[in-house]
Scaffold this motif. Structure first.
Motif, PDB file in Angstrom:
ATOM      1  N   GLU A 109       0.436  -3.665  -9.539  1.00  0.00           N
ATOM      2  CA  GLU A 109       0.764  -2.488 -10.194  1.00  0.00           C
ATOM      3  C   GLU A 109       1.345  -1.420  -9.281  1.00  0.00           C
ATOM      4  N   SER A 110       0.947  -1.390  -7.905  1.00  0.00           N
ATOM      5  CA  SER A 110       1.331  -0.313  -6.889  1.00  0.00           C
ATOM      6  C   SER A 110       1.847  -1.326  -5.509  1.00  0.00           C
ATOM      7  N   ILE A 111       3.259  -1.177  -5.285  1.00  0.00           N
ATOM      8  CA  ILE A 111       3.392  -1.775  -4.114  1.00  0.00           C
ATOM      9  C   ILE A 111       4.093  -0.803  -3.057  1.00  0.00           C
ATOM     10  N   LEU A 112       3.467  -0.979  -1.816  1.00  0.00           N
ATOM     11  CA  LEU A 112       3.801   0.025  -0.630  1.00  0.00           C
ATOM     12  C   LEU A 112       4.773  -0.959   0.264  1.00  0.00           C
TER      13      LEU A 112
ATOM     14  N   LEU B 262       6.686   1.698  -6.862  1.00  0.00           N
ATOM     15  CA  LEU B 262       7.167   1.413  -5.630  1.00  0.00           C
ATOM     16  C   LEU B 262       7.000   2.532  -4.641  1.00  0.00           C
ATOM     17  N   THR B 263       6.423   2.696  -3.452  1.00  0.00           N
ATOM     18  CA  THR B 263       6.509   3.685  -2.499  1.00  0.00           C
ATOM     19  C   THR B 263       6.937   2.997  -1.289  1.00  0.00           C
ATOM     20  N   ILE B 264       7.975   3.785  -0.783  1.00  0.00           N
ATOM     21  CA  ILE B 264       8.558   3.221   0.657  1.00  0.00           C
ATOM     22  C   ILE B 264       7.964   4.432   1.907  1.00  0.00           C
ATOM     23  N   MET B 265       7.419   3.812   2.856  1.00  0.00           N
ATOM     24  CA  MET B 265       6.855   4.657   3.789  1.00  0.00           C
ATOM     25  C   MET B 265       7.228   4.211   5.261  1.00  0.00           C
TER      26      MET B 265
ATOM     27  N   ILE C 127      -1.861   0.228   7.153  1.00  0.00           N
ATOM     28  CA  ILE C 127      -3.102  -0.291   6.914  1.00  0.00           C
ATOM     29  C   ILE C 127      -3.907   0.960   6.279  1.00  0.00           C
ATOM     30  N   GLU C 128      -3.862   2.230   6.942  1.00  0.00           N
ATOM     31  CA  GLU C 128      -4.581   3.151   6.280  1.00  0.00           C
ATOM     32  C   GLU C 128      -3.924   3.756   4.953  1.00  0.00           C
ATOM     33  N   THR C 129      -2.938   3.827   4.902  1.00  0.00           N
ATOM     34  CA  THR C 129      -2.160   4.173   3.674  1.00  0.00           C
ATOM     35  C   THR C 129      -2.119   3.313   2.658  1.00  0.00           C
ATOM     36  N   ALA C 130      -2.396   1.945   2.865  1.00  0.00           N
ATOM     37  CA  ALA C 130      -2.501   1.084   1.922  1.00  0.00           C
ATOM     38  C   ALA C 130      -3.842   1.151   1.453  1.00  0.00           C
ATOM     39  N   GLY C 131      -4.945   1.253   2.017  1.00  0.00           N
ATOM     40  CA  GLY C 131      -6.324   1.416   1.700  1.00  0.00           C
ATOM     41  C   GLY C 131      -6.416   2.551   0.931  1.00  0.00           C
ATOM     42  N   ALA C 132      -5.855   3.901   1.403  1.00  0.00           N
ATOM     43  CA  ALA C 132      -6.216   5.144   0.953  1.00  0.00           C
ATOM     44  C   ALA C 132      -5.232   5.222  -0.434  1.00  0.00           C
ATOM     45  N   GLY C 133      -4.286   4.576  -0.322  1.00  0.00           N
ATOM     46  CA  GLY C 133      -3.633   4.961  -1.728  1.00  0.00           C
ATOM     47  C   GLY C 133      -3.818   3.985  -2.808  1.00  0.00           C
ATOM     48  N   GLY C 134      -4.605   2.807  -2.516  1.00  0.00           N
ATOM     49  CA  GLY C 134      -5.042   1.816  -3.485  1.00  0.00           C
ATOM     50  C   GLY C 134      -3.956   0.975  -3.880  1.00  0.00           C
ATOM     51  N   TYR C 135      -2.989   0.565  -2.998  1.00  0.00           N
ATOM     52  CA  TYR C 135      -1.904  -0.147  -3.042  1.00  0.00           C
ATOM     53  C   TYR C 135      -2.602  -1.563  -3.345  1.00  0.00           C
ATOM     54  N   ASP C 136      -1.741  -2.441  -4.134  1.00  0.00           N
ATOM     55  CA  ASP C 136      -1.893  -3.755  -4.573  1.00  0.00           C
ATOM     56  C   ASP C 136      -1.368  -4.659  -3.501  1.00  0.00           C
ATOM     57  N   LEU C 137      -0.326  -4.548  -3.165  1.00  0.00           N
ATOM     58  CA  LEU C 137       0.494  -5.170  -2.040  1.00  0.00           C
ATOM     59  C   LEU C 137       1.266  -4.287  -1.000  1.00  0.00           C
ATOM     60  N   VAL C 138       1.257  -4.792   0.018  1.00  0.00           N
ATOM     61  CA  VAL C 138       2.120  -4.245   1.122  1.00  0.00           C
ATOM     62  C   VAL C 138       3.301  -5.255   1.453  1.00  0.00           C
ATOM     63  N   VAL C 139       4.296  -4.824   1.588  1.00  0.00           N
ATOM     64  CA  VAL C 139       5.618  -5.595   1.958  1.00  0.00           C
ATOM     65  C   VAL C 139       6.032  -4.983   3.181  1.00  0.00           C
ATOM     66  N   VAL C 140       6.350  -5.872   4.259  1.00  0.00           N
ATOM     67  CA  VAL C 140       6.846  -5.436   5.422  1.00  0.00           C
ATOM     68  C   VAL C 140       7.874  -6.457   5.857  1.00  0.00           C
TER      69      VAL C 140
END
Length: 147
Positions: free
Chosen positions: A6-9, A36-39, A98-111
């Motif tokens: 539901e939430s992708i970083l 979708l969040t781009i960081m 890693i910190e942003t993914a955990g704190a933001g409750g993201y379901d998936l990280v794409v790099v």
């Protein structure tokens, strides 16, 4: 039934691999109706620089981070994203992702599989490897050829 993601970083550094990751993350976000969040993570200057050098170095780091985010947002919009959020955070890339993914409750990280590094070719892929090993959610590592 809950959607799988539901939430992708997606994390970017201005490299071709990062923009390939943006395109892949966007396709997933659109297909799954996910947020979708781009960081990007930037290296903040040392306080030891003193003024005006500190302010100048910080301004340059923030301007480069904004340039990378603007380009990544453009790539995402061109790939079909409706309103991707963008975020620039100070810190080492892997730890910040890693910190942003955990704190933001993201379901998936794409790099991207490789990116820009201060140490050049010796560390290519080290950020994606560390994120994949330490993130608290699934991580999708995208090669540069993905479009």
């Amino acid at each position: 039934m809950q959607r799988p993601f539901e939430s992708i970083l997606v994390a970017v550094d201005g490299s071709d691999h990062a923009y390939a990751a943006v395109r892949t993350a966007t396709r997933l976000a659109v297909a799954l109706s996910a947020r979708l969040t781009i960081m990007t993570a930037y290296h903040g200057p040392s306080d030891a620089l003193g003024e005006p050098n500190y302010s100048r170095a910080l301004g340059q780091a923030l301007a480069e981070a904004q340039r990378v985010l603007n380009e990544a947002r453009s790539v995402a919009v061109n790939a079909g994203a409706r309103d991707p959020q963008v975020e620039a955070l100070a810190g080492s890339p892997a730890a910040t992702i890693i910190e942003t993914a955990g704190a933001g409750g993201y379901d998936l990280v794409v790099v991207g599989s490789r990116g820009h590094s201060r140490l050049g070719a010796a560390l290519l892929g080290s950020v994606s490897s560390e994120v994949a090993a330490r993130a608290s959610c699934p991580v999708l590592v995208v090669g540069g050829a993905a479009a």
